[in-house]
Write a protein that holds these residues in place. Structure first.
Motif, PDB file in Angstrom:
ATOM      1  N   LEU A 104      43.955  40.886  31.927  1.00 28.20           N
ATOM      2  CA  LEU A 104      42.736  41.492  32.011  1.00 28.20           C
ATOM      3  C   LEU A 104      42.210  40.078  31.762  1.00 28.20           C
ATOM      4  O   LEU A 104      40.580  39.422  32.409  1.00 28.20           O
ATOM      5  CB  LEU A 104      42.833  42.186  30.887  1.00 28.20           C
ATOM      6  N   ASP A 105      42.683  39.158  31.866  1.00 30.76           N
ATOM      7  CA  ASP A 105      42.216  37.453  31.777  1.00 30.76           C
ATOM      8  C   ASP A 105      41.456  37.250  33.602  1.00 30.76           C
ATOM      9  O   ASP A 105      40.498  36.568  33.913  1.00 30.76           O
ATOM     10  CB  ASP A 105      43.047  36.429  31.059  1.00 30.76           C
ATOM     11  N   ALA A 106      41.997  37.378  33.912  1.00 25.68           N
ATOM     12  CA  ALA A 106      41.954  37.496  35.571  1.00 25.68           C
ATOM     13  C   ALA A 106      40.897  38.232  36.417  1.00 25.68           C
ATOM     14  O   ALA A 106      39.707  37.721  36.497  1.00 25.68           O
ATOM     15  CB  ALA A 106      43.433  37.577  36.141  1.00 25.68           C
ATOM     16  N   TYR A 107      40.460  39.852  35.374  1.00 21.45           N
ATOM     17  CA  TYR A 107      39.736  40.350  35.605  1.00 21.45           C
ATOM     18  C   TYR A 107      38.507  39.939  35.793  1.00 21.45           C
ATOM     19  O   TYR A 107      37.293  40.181  36.197  1.00 21.45           O
ATOM     20  CB  TYR A 107      39.422  41.760  35.761  1.00 21.45           C
ATOM     21  N   ALA A 108      38.588  39.264  34.246  1.00 25.36           N
ATOM     22  CA  ALA A 108      36.926  39.280  33.776  1.00 25.36           C
ATOM     23  C   ALA A 108      36.754  37.160  34.159  1.00 25.36           C
ATOM     24  O   ALA A 108      35.983  36.924  33.975  1.00 25.36           O
ATOM     25  CB  ALA A 108      37.682  38.303  32.296  1.00 25.36           C
ATOM     26  N   HIS A 109      37.631  36.962  35.410  1.00 23.39           N
ATOM     27  CA  HIS A 109      37.384  35.689  36.454  1.00 23.39           C
ATOM     28  C   HIS A 109      37.582  35.663  37.469  1.00 23.39           C
ATOM     29  O   HIS A 109      37.689  35.482  37.994  1.00 23.39           O
ATOM     30  CB  HIS A 109      38.443  34.906  35.712  1.00 23.39           C
ATOM     31  N   GLN A 110      37.190  37.329  37.647  1.00 20.42           N
ATOM     32  CA  GLN A 110      37.414  37.532  39.289  1.00 20.42           C
ATOM     33  C   GLN A 110      36.220  36.882  40.341  1.00 20.42           C
ATOM     34  O   GLN A 110      36.041  36.955  41.505  1.00 20.42           O
ATOM     35  CB  GLN A 110      37.865  39.026  39.364  1.00 20.42           C
ATOM     36  N   ASP A 111      35.044  36.651  39.421  1.00 18.83           N
ATOM     37  CA  ASP A 111      33.894  36.420  40.487  1.00 18.83           C
ATOM     38  C   ASP A 111      34.257  35.496  41.425  1.00 18.83           C
ATOM     39  O   ASP A 111      33.482  35.287  42.775  1.00 18.83           O
ATOM     40  CB  ASP A 111      32.876  36.022  39.464  1.00 18.83           C
ATOM     41  N   LEU A 112      35.242  34.325  41.417  1.00 15.45           N
ATOM     42  CA  LEU A 112      34.808  32.796  41.981  1.00 15.45           C
ATOM     43  C   LEU A 112      36.335  32.910  43.011  1.00 15.45           C
ATOM     44  O   LEU A 112      37.406  34.208  43.116  1.00 15.45           O
ATOM     45  CB  LEU A 112      36.421  31.722  41.016  1.00 15.45           C
ATOM     46  N   ARG A 159      52.110  40.945  27.699  1.00 13.47           N
ATOM     47  CA  ARG A 159      51.660  39.653  28.679  1.00 13.47           C
ATOM     48  C   ARG A 159      51.236  39.519  29.418  1.00 13.47           C
ATOM     49  O   ARG A 159      50.572  38.707  29.685  1.00 13.47           O
ATOM     50  CB  ARG A 159      53.169  38.782  28.489  1.00 13.47           C
ATOM     51  N   VAL A 160      52.413  40.518  30.143  1.00 11.87           N
ATOM     52  CA  VAL A 160      51.050  41.001  31.684  1.00 11.87           C
ATOM     53  C   VAL A 160      49.800  41.689  31.543  1.00 11.87           C
ATOM     54  O   VAL A 160      48.993  41.140  32.458  1.00 11.87           O
ATOM     55  CB  VAL A 160      52.238  41.357  32.386  1.00 11.87           C
ATOM     56  N   ARG A 161      49.888  41.981  30.557  1.00 11.36           N
ATOM     57  CA  ARG A 161      48.231  43.031  30.274  1.00 11.36           C
ATOM     58  C   ARG A 161      47.570  41.924  29.950  1.00 11.36           C
ATOM     59  O   ARG A 161      46.088  42.018  31.079  1.00 11.36           O
ATOM     60  CB  ARG A 161      48.308  44.120  29.175  1.00 11.36           C
ATOM     61  N   GLN A 162      47.784  41.125  29.403  1.00  7.56           N
ATOM     62  CA  GLN A 162      46.581  39.890  28.842  1.00  7.56           C
ATOM     63  C   GLN A 162      46.316  38.687  30.530  1.00  7.56           C
ATOM     64  O   GLN A 162      45.146  39.124  30.668  1.00  7.56           O
ATOM     65  CB  GLN A 162      47.343  39.264  27.900  1.00  7.56           C
ATOM     66  N   VAL A 163      47.798  38.525  31.248  1.00  7.18           N
ATOM     67  CA  VAL A 163      46.910  38.200  32.329  1.00  7.18           C
ATOM     68  C   VAL A 163      46.231  38.663  33.367  1.00  7.18           C
ATOM     69  O   VAL A 163      45.376  37.694  33.450  1.00  7.18           O
ATOM     70  CB  VAL A 163      48.586  37.516  33.396  1.00  7.18           C
ATOM     71  N   SER A 172      48.032  38.815  43.562  1.00 16.19           N
ATOM     72  CA  SER A 172      47.548  39.994  43.282  1.00 16.19           C
ATOM     73  C   SER A 172      45.552  40.526  44.346  1.00 16.19           C
ATOM     74  O   SER A 172      44.844  39.763  43.618  1.00 16.19           O
ATOM     75  CB  SER A 172      47.460  40.391  42.375  1.00 16.19           C
ATOM     76  N   PRO A 173      45.554  41.022  45.457  1.00 15.45           N
ATOM     77  CA  PRO A 173      44.322  41.159  45.912  1.00 15.45           C
ATOM     78  C   PRO A 173      43.447  41.624  44.588  1.00 15.45           C
ATOM     79  O   PRO A 173      44.266  42.971  44.069  1.00 15.45           O
ATOM     80  CB  PRO A 173      44.403  42.252  46.927  1.00 15.45           C
ATOM     81  N   ILE A 174      42.061  42.428  44.672  1.00 16.30           N
ATOM     82  CA  ILE A 174      41.437  43.358  43.743  1.00 16.30           C
ATOM     83  C   ILE A 174      40.264  43.152  44.137  1.00 16.30           C
ATOM     84  O   ILE A 174      39.625  42.786  45.398  1.00 16.30           O
ATOM     85  CB  ILE A 174      41.019  42.228  42.443  1.00 16.30           C
ATOM     86  N   GLN A 187      33.978  29.413  34.856  1.00 18.15           N
ATOM     87  CA  GLN A 187      35.023  30.112  35.995  1.00 18.15           C
ATOM     88  C   GLN A 187      36.211  29.534  36.065  1.00 18.15           C
ATOM     89  O   GLN A 187      37.570  29.125  36.501  1.00 18.15           O
ATOM     90  CB  GLN A 187      34.209  31.016  37.353  1.00 18.15           C
ATOM     91  N   LEU A 188      35.669  27.897  36.790  1.00 12.09           N
ATOM     92  CA  LEU A 188      36.703  26.769  37.407  1.00 12.09           C
ATOM     93  C   LEU A 188      37.090  26.317  35.990  1.00 12.09           C
ATOM     94  O   LEU A 188      38.551  25.905  36.193  1.00 12.09           O
ATOM     95  CB  LEU A 188      35.731  25.603  38.265  1.00 12.09           C
ATOM     96  N   GLY A 189      36.356  26.898  34.991  1.00 10.54           N
ATOM     97  CA  GLY A 189      37.619  26.083  33.742  1.00 10.54           C
ATOM     98  C   GLY A 189      38.096  26.694  33.613  1.00 10.54           C
ATOM     99  O   GLY A 189      39.932  26.668  32.629  1.00 10.54           O
ATOM    100  N   TYR A 190      38.245  27.890  33.475  1.00  8.51           N
ATOM    101  CA  TYR A 190      39.063  29.004  33.228  1.00  8.51           C
ATOM    102  C   TYR A 190      40.240  28.679  33.835  1.00  8.51           C
ATOM    103  O   TYR A 190      42.158  28.750  33.776  1.00  8.51           O
ATOM    104  CB  TYR A 190      39.323  30.775  33.404  1.00  8.51           C
ATOM    105  N   TRP A 191      40.308  28.818  35.279  1.00  7.89           N
ATOM    106  CA  TRP A 191      41.410  28.628  36.565  1.00  7.89           C
ATOM    107  C   TRP A 191      41.738  27.309  36.497  1.00  7.89           C
ATOM    108  O   TRP A 191      43.362  27.072  36.807  1.00  7.89           O
ATOM    109  CB  TRP A 191      41.046  29.134  37.789  1.00  7.89           C
ATOM    110  N   ARG A 192      41.269  26.169  35.632  1.00  3.06           N
ATOM    111  CA  ARG A 192      41.923  25.036  36.290  1.00  3.06           C
ATOM    112  C   ARG A 192      42.747  25.118  34.831  1.00  3.06           C
ATOM    113  O   ARG A 192      44.571  24.069  35.084  1.00  3.06           O
ATOM    114  CB  ARG A 192      40.439  23.674  35.791  1.00  3.06           C
TER     115      ARG A 192
END
Length: 335
Positions: free
Chosen positions: A233-241, A227-231, A188-190, A107-112
């Motif tokens: 979806l990627d954020a949703y996949a890493h929402q646990d952090l 582009r926004v769709r991919q951004v 953006s809140p989830i 998770q950290l690796g993705y967001w970094r």
């Protein structure tokens, strides 16, 4: 004891005064209630909750449970509240134990990687930013026509996107026009309730995701939407952090006049009913409208998906913006 003409005015004053009273997190309580009696048949019940124990998803659950308890008390029967499989403390323990080792590293690796070299959004303001924000806010609202609202939903379906992705893409266009920046970073809140057992709980589950979109290259709107769709979806996949853990790990330069990572928040909300059913065909219950406006950001945008029309709220910092500026910006967003 007041004259009838003065009762609602005084009730509104008391409710707003109570709503602005701060909480002491070290001693509590974290939920407060007061009941104002306007007449034998009319009352105002005010519930004030600290965000640390509640989120937007929690409120309909709370209202439903209060309604069930109220009806049970009136009928003399036992309340039929649903049994909870877990409590909030169970979620907290699970979250802490899960966010370790490989999961935390991934998770950290993705967001970094995603947030490396982000630029601050330079939204033009009417006044210089104060050293310390007052959090004073105001609201401007615009309802989109049923025709435009339907067209936006149709556009999302044709492009395999959600309505959120479409209105966020349009908002990115607006921000690019205002800032002349190609690197658009907003929050953006989830809901972050990814398991069925969490849906009936009252608590703070919501997380803030950083949405960074590259709008360079003069893309068509369809290309930008992809582009926004991919951004998203990627954020949703890493929402646990949790966002606070992300800030702690990335350790950006801190400034008391600004939030870390982003200054603009964008959300799509599902509108709730204006009435809270307590006893079926019994007494009428309505929400008591308030004028309290507090904003934690330069600008919060809430798009409400209400039946046939979308409503857009701009909640903005009055330290920075005039009402006329926000009305003009809303009109540009609609266009």
């Amino acid at each position: 004891a007041l004259p009838e003409s003065s009762r609602e005015i005084e009730a509104r004053r008391l409710v707003e005064e109570e709503g602005l009273r701060p909480f002491d997190l070290s001693t509590g309580p974290l939920i407060r209630a007061q009941l104002l009696r306007l007449s034998a048949q009319e009352h105002v019940l005010q519930l004030t909750l600290h965000h640390i124990i509640s989120d937007g998803w929690s409120l309909p659950v709370l209202f439903r449970d209060i309604g069930e308890l109220y009806q049970a008390a009136c009928s003399g029967e036992a309340a039929r509240l649903p049994a909870l499989a877990i409590q909030y403390a169970d979620f907290s323990v699970w979250q802490r134990s899960r966010l370790t080792g490989r999961v935390l590293s991934e998770q950290l690796g993705y967001w970094r990687g995603r947030l490396e070299g982000i630029s601050e959004l330079q939204l033009p303001t009417d006044r210089a930013r104060p050293a310390l924000p007052t959090y004073a806010g105001a609201r401007e609202t615009l309802s989109l026509s049923p025709e435009l609202s339907a067209a936006l939903k149709s556009l999302s379906q044709r492009n395999g996107a959600t309505l959120y992705m479409v209105v966020l893409a349009a908002f990115n266009v607006l921000l690019q026009r205002y800032t002349r920046q190609d690197d658009i970073v907003i929050g953006s809140p989830i809901a972050n309730r990814t398991r069925a057992e969490l849906e009936e709980l009252i608590g703070f589950f919501v997380n803030s995701l950083v949405m960074r979109t590259d709008v360079s290259g003069a893309p068509s709107f369809t290309e930008l939407l992809a582009r926004v769709r991919q951004v998203a979806l990627d954020a949703y996949a890493h929402q646990d952090l949790p966002f606070e853990r992300l800030v702690e790990e990335l350790d950006p330069e801190r400034d008391l006049s600004r939030n870390p990572m982003f200054q603009v928040m964008f959300a799509l909300q599902n509108a709730t009913s204006d009435a809270v059913p307590l006893m079926g065909a019994g007494p009428r219950v309505d929400f008591f409208p308030l004028a309290i406006e507090i904003t934690r950001f330069d600008l919060e945008v809430h798009v409400w998906d209400a039946a046939e029309q979308l409503r857009v709220d701009f909640i903005y910092s009055t330290d920075l913006f005039d009402a006329a500026t926000m009305r003009r910006m809303l009109g540009h967003y609609e266009r």
